[in-house]
Design an enzyme around this catalytic site. Structure first.
Site, PDB file in Angstrom:
ATOM      1  N   TRP A  31      30.833 -39.023  46.460  1.00  0.00           N
ATOM      2  CA  TRP A  31      29.618 -39.200  47.420  1.00  0.00           C
ATOM      3  C   TRP A  31      29.536 -38.337  47.659  1.00  0.00           C
ATOM      4  O   TRP A  31      30.040 -37.005  48.074  1.00  0.00           O
ATOM      5  CB  TRP A  31      30.709 -39.747  48.964  1.00  0.00           C
ATOM      6  CG  TRP A  31      29.232 -40.837  49.227  1.00  0.00           C
ATOM      7  CD1 TRP A  31      28.976 -40.466  50.334  1.00  0.00           C
ATOM      8  CD2 TRP A  31      28.491 -42.118  49.126  1.00  0.00           C
ATOM      9  NE1 TRP A  31      27.939 -40.675  50.641  1.00  0.00           N
ATOM     10  CE2 TRP A  31      27.905 -41.766  50.307  1.00  0.00           C
ATOM     11  CE3 TRP A  31      29.383 -43.140  49.034  1.00  0.00           C
ATOM     12  CZ2 TRP A  31      27.586 -43.426  50.768  1.00  0.00           C
ATOM     13  CZ3 TRP A  31      29.426 -44.368  49.223  1.00  0.00           C
ATOM     14  CH2 TRP A  31      27.530 -44.132  49.893  1.00  0.00           C
ATOM     15  N   SER A  65      35.047 -40.266  49.874  1.00  0.00           N
ATOM     16  CA  SER A  65      36.101 -39.363  50.120  1.00  0.00           C
ATOM     17  C   SER A  65      37.097 -40.260  50.558  1.00  0.00           C
ATOM     18  O   SER A  65      38.156 -39.616  51.430  1.00  0.00           O
ATOM     19  CB  SER A  65      35.690 -38.485  51.188  1.00  0.00           C
ATOM     20  OG  SER A  65      34.321 -37.606  51.202  1.00  0.00           O
ATOM     21  N   PHE A  66      36.768 -41.753  51.014  1.00  0.00           N
ATOM     22  CA  PHE A  66      37.928 -42.399  51.553  1.00  0.00           C
ATOM     23  C   PHE A  66      39.101 -41.981  50.615  1.00  0.00           C
ATOM     24  O   PHE A  66      39.881 -43.309  50.982  1.00  0.00           O
ATOM     25  CB  PHE A  66      37.097 -43.932  51.865  1.00  0.00           C
ATOM     26  CG  PHE A  66      38.358 -45.021  52.796  1.00  0.00           C
ATOM     27  CD1 PHE A  66      38.153 -45.142  53.980  1.00  0.00           C
ATOM     28  CD2 PHE A  66      38.645 -45.717  51.795  1.00  0.00           C
ATOM     29  CE1 PHE A  66      39.687 -45.771  54.672  1.00  0.00           C
ATOM     30  CE2 PHE A  66      40.132 -46.645  52.477  1.00  0.00           C
ATOM     31  CZ  PHE A  66      40.231 -46.355  54.122  1.00  0.00           C
ATOM     32  N   GLU A  67      39.032 -42.348  49.383  1.00  0.00           N
ATOM     33  CA  GLU A  67      39.502 -42.160  48.201  1.00  0.00           C
ATOM     34  C   GLU A  67      40.291 -41.404  48.105  1.00  0.00           C
ATOM     35  O   GLU A  67      41.784 -41.356  46.660  1.00  0.00           O
ATOM     36  CB  GLU A  67      39.453 -42.899  47.089  1.00  0.00           C
ATOM     37  CG  GLU A  67      38.508 -44.375  47.131  1.00  0.00           C
ATOM     38  CD  GLU A  67      37.464 -44.482  48.065  1.00  0.00           C
ATOM     39  OE1 GLU A  67      36.578 -43.604  48.099  1.00  0.00           O
ATOM     40  OE2 GLU A  67      37.573 -45.680  48.316  1.00  0.00           O
ATOM     41  N   CYS A  89      32.784 -34.530  51.464  1.00  0.00           N
ATOM     42  CA  CYS A  89      31.568 -34.793  51.749  1.00  0.00           C
ATOM     43  C   CYS A  89      31.142 -35.908  52.950  1.00  0.00           C
ATOM     44  O   CYS A  89      30.346 -36.580  52.360  1.00  0.00           O
ATOM     45  CB  CYS A  89      30.479 -33.949  51.749  1.00  0.00           C
ATOM     46  SG  CYS A  89      28.957 -33.433  52.685  1.00  0.00           S
ATOM     47  N   VAL A  90      31.455 -35.744  54.444  1.00  0.00           N
ATOM     48  CA  VAL A  90      31.332 -36.774  55.378  1.00  0.00           C
ATOM     49  C   VAL A  90      30.428 -36.428  55.793  1.00  0.00           C
ATOM     50  O   VAL A  90      30.253 -35.817  56.775  1.00  0.00           O
ATOM     51  CB  VAL A  90      32.743 -37.729  55.922  1.00  0.00           C
ATOM     52  CG1 VAL A  90      31.902 -38.955  56.341  1.00  0.00           C
ATOM     53  CG2 VAL A  90      33.636 -37.451  55.118  1.00  0.00           C
ATOM     54  N   THR A  95      26.139 -41.343  58.220  1.00  0.00           N
ATOM     55  CA  THR A  95      27.282 -42.273  57.586  1.00  0.00           C
ATOM     56  C   THR A  95      27.726 -42.872  59.013  1.00  0.00           C
ATOM     57  O   THR A  95      28.404 -42.658  60.249  1.00  0.00           O
ATOM     58  CB  THR A  95      28.144 -41.655  57.387  1.00  0.00           C
ATOM     59  OG1 THR A  95      27.703 -40.523  56.149  1.00  0.00           O
ATOM     60  CG2 THR A  95      29.481 -42.344  57.115  1.00  0.00           C
ATOM     61  N   HIS A  97      30.354 -45.191  59.847  1.00  0.00           N
ATOM     62  CA  HIS A  97      31.396 -45.143  59.683  1.00  0.00           C
ATOM     63  C   HIS A  97      32.245 -43.901  60.189  1.00  0.00           C
ATOM     64  O   HIS A  97      32.949 -43.995  58.908  1.00  0.00           O
ATOM     65  CB  HIS A  97      32.097 -46.584  58.684  1.00  0.00           C
ATOM     66  CG  HIS A  97      31.917 -46.707  57.680  1.00  0.00           C
ATOM     67  ND1 HIS A  97      30.176 -46.585  57.669  1.00  0.00           N
ATOM     68  CD2 HIS A  97      32.614 -46.327  56.455  1.00  0.00           C
ATOM     69  CE1 HIS A  97      30.584 -46.776  56.022  1.00  0.00           C
ATOM     70  NE2 HIS A  97      31.818 -46.566  55.641  1.00  0.00           N
ATOM     71  N   ARG A 136      27.539 -25.082  54.200  1.00  0.00           N
ATOM     72  CA  ARG A 136      28.866 -24.431  53.575  1.00  0.00           C
ATOM     73  C   ARG A 136      28.754 -25.083  52.538  1.00  0.00           C
ATOM     74  O   ARG A 136      30.560 -25.194  51.747  1.00  0.00           O
ATOM     75  CB  ARG A 136      29.379 -24.926  54.840  1.00  0.00           C
ATOM     76  CG  ARG A 136      29.486 -24.886  56.071  1.00  0.00           C
ATOM     77  CD  ARG A 136      29.677 -25.988  57.299  1.00  0.00           C
ATOM     78  NE  ARG A 136      29.283 -25.644  58.438  1.00  0.00           N
ATOM     79  CZ  ARG A 136      28.197 -25.377  59.218  1.00  0.00           C
ATOM     80  NH1 ARG A 136      27.451 -25.556  58.325  1.00  0.00           N
ATOM     81  NH2 ARG A 136      28.173 -24.985  60.388  1.00  0.00           N
TER      82      ARG A 136
HETATM   83  C1  DLZ Z   1      30.077 -45.968  52.043  1.00  0.00           C
HETATM   84  C2  DLZ Z   1      30.356 -44.282  52.650  1.00  0.00           C
HETATM   85  C3  DLZ Z   1      29.532 -44.119  53.451  1.00  0.00           C
HETATM   86  C4  DLZ Z   1      28.427 -45.001  54.439  1.00  0.00           C
HETATM   87  N1  DLZ Z   1      28.800 -42.690  53.431  1.00  0.00           N
HETATM   88  C5  DLZ Z   1      30.432 -41.776  52.974  1.00  0.00           C
HETATM   89  C6  DLZ Z   1      30.272 -40.259  53.137  1.00  0.00           C
HETATM   90  O1  DLZ Z   1      28.944 -39.675  53.581  1.00  0.00           O
HETATM   91  N2  DLZ Z   1      30.843 -39.746  52.154  1.00  0.00           N
HETATM   92  C7  DLZ Z   1      31.603 -39.712  51.566  1.00  0.00           C
HETATM   93  O2  DLZ Z   1      32.241 -39.551  50.617  1.00  0.00           O
HETATM   94  N3  DLZ Z   1      32.138 -41.529  51.399  1.00  0.00           N
HETATM   95  C8  DLZ Z   1      30.988 -42.231  52.108  1.00  0.00           C
HETATM   96  N4  DLZ Z   1      30.934 -43.137  52.341  1.00  0.00           N
HETATM   97  C9  DLZ Z   1      31.665 -43.704  50.835  1.00  0.00           C
HETATM   98  C10 DLZ Z   1      33.398 -44.168  51.363  1.00  0.00           C
HETATM   99  O3  DLZ Z   1      34.305 -42.991  51.294  1.00  0.00           O
HETATM  100  C11 DLZ Z   1      34.244 -44.904  50.276  1.00  0.00           C
HETATM  101  O4  DLZ Z   1      34.458 -44.470  48.634  1.00  0.00           O
HETATM  102  C12 DLZ Z   1      33.491 -46.135  50.366  1.00  0.00           C
HETATM  103  O5  DLZ Z   1      33.835 -47.172  51.976  1.00  0.00           O
HETATM  104  C13 DLZ Z   1      34.914 -47.734  49.235  1.00  0.00           C
HETATM  105  O6  DLZ Z   1      36.000 -47.120  49.881  1.00  0.00           O
END
Ligand code: DLZ
Length: 162
Positions: A31, A65-67, A89-90, A95, A97, A136
């Site tokens: 992502w 990133s969640f994974e 990177c979030v 985003t 959530h 960054r």
């Molecule tokens: C869903 C999502 C969103 C909206 N934004 C980001 C982000 O800015 N950066 C990132 O690394 N991942 C994002 N994801 C994906 C989540 O991390 C995850 O892959 C999904 O929710 C599936 O579990």
């Protein structure tokens, strides 16, 4: 180490241990890949600059990133690396959530390191905007991948020393 706006790529080169005998895993979120691939490049270049061998760096990708914590756990379970660098990177403004993802990743990475005794490094940018992320990821504030690599080397060295 105490100045407020430290460039992420600035460090005391003489204070970094030799990494030639260290093995690293890098887990990269796909992502925002323009940013995360630049962070990853920085991390690999910095590891190698300090002696890490190409064949001792494993690179793996996760969807977001969640994974990252689970991807890192696969690596710690396999028992082949001295440290894992998690790269993501979030972007807050993009985003909804943001907090869920950032908290889950930070907690997951912290707990994994404590549970496995393997250094698991937080190479995750959490900026407000895309521009701040670019700054960054090799821009005017340096590269967080460099910082993550130096942290990994120092933590492996600390573990070996103790
Ligand atoms: C869903 C999502 C969103 C909206 N934004 C980001 C982000 O800015 N950066 C990132 O690394 N991942 C994002 N994801 C994906 C989540 O991390 C995850 O892959 C999904 O929710 C599936 O579990």
């Amino acid at each position: 180490m105490s100045e407020k706006k430290k460039n992420l790529s600035d460090y005391d080169i003489h204070a970094v241990p030799d990494a030639s005998t260290m093995k690293f895993g890098i887990v990269v979120s796909e992502w925002n890949d323009e940013i995360t691939f630049a962070l990853c490049r920085g991390a690999i270049d910095t590891l190698m600059k300090h002696g890490a061998k190409d064949e001792n760096i494993q690179l793996h990708y996760v969807p977001g990133s969640f994974e990252l914590p689970l991807g890192a756990r696969f690596l710690t379970n396999a028992g082949e690396v001295d440290a894992v660098i998690c790269i993501g990177c979030v972007i807050q403004g993009e985003t909804r959530h943001f907090d869920f993802i950032c908290n889950a990743v930070a907690d997951g990475i912290t707990n994994l390191g404590l549970q496995t005794n393997v250094p698991v490094i937080f190479g995750v940018l959490t900026p407000n905007t895309w521009e701040q992320a670019k700054d960054r990821a090799g821009g005017k504030h340096g590269n967080k991948g460099d910082e993550a690599a130096i942290t990994a080397i120092k933590m492996v060295n600390l573990k070996r020393k103790i």
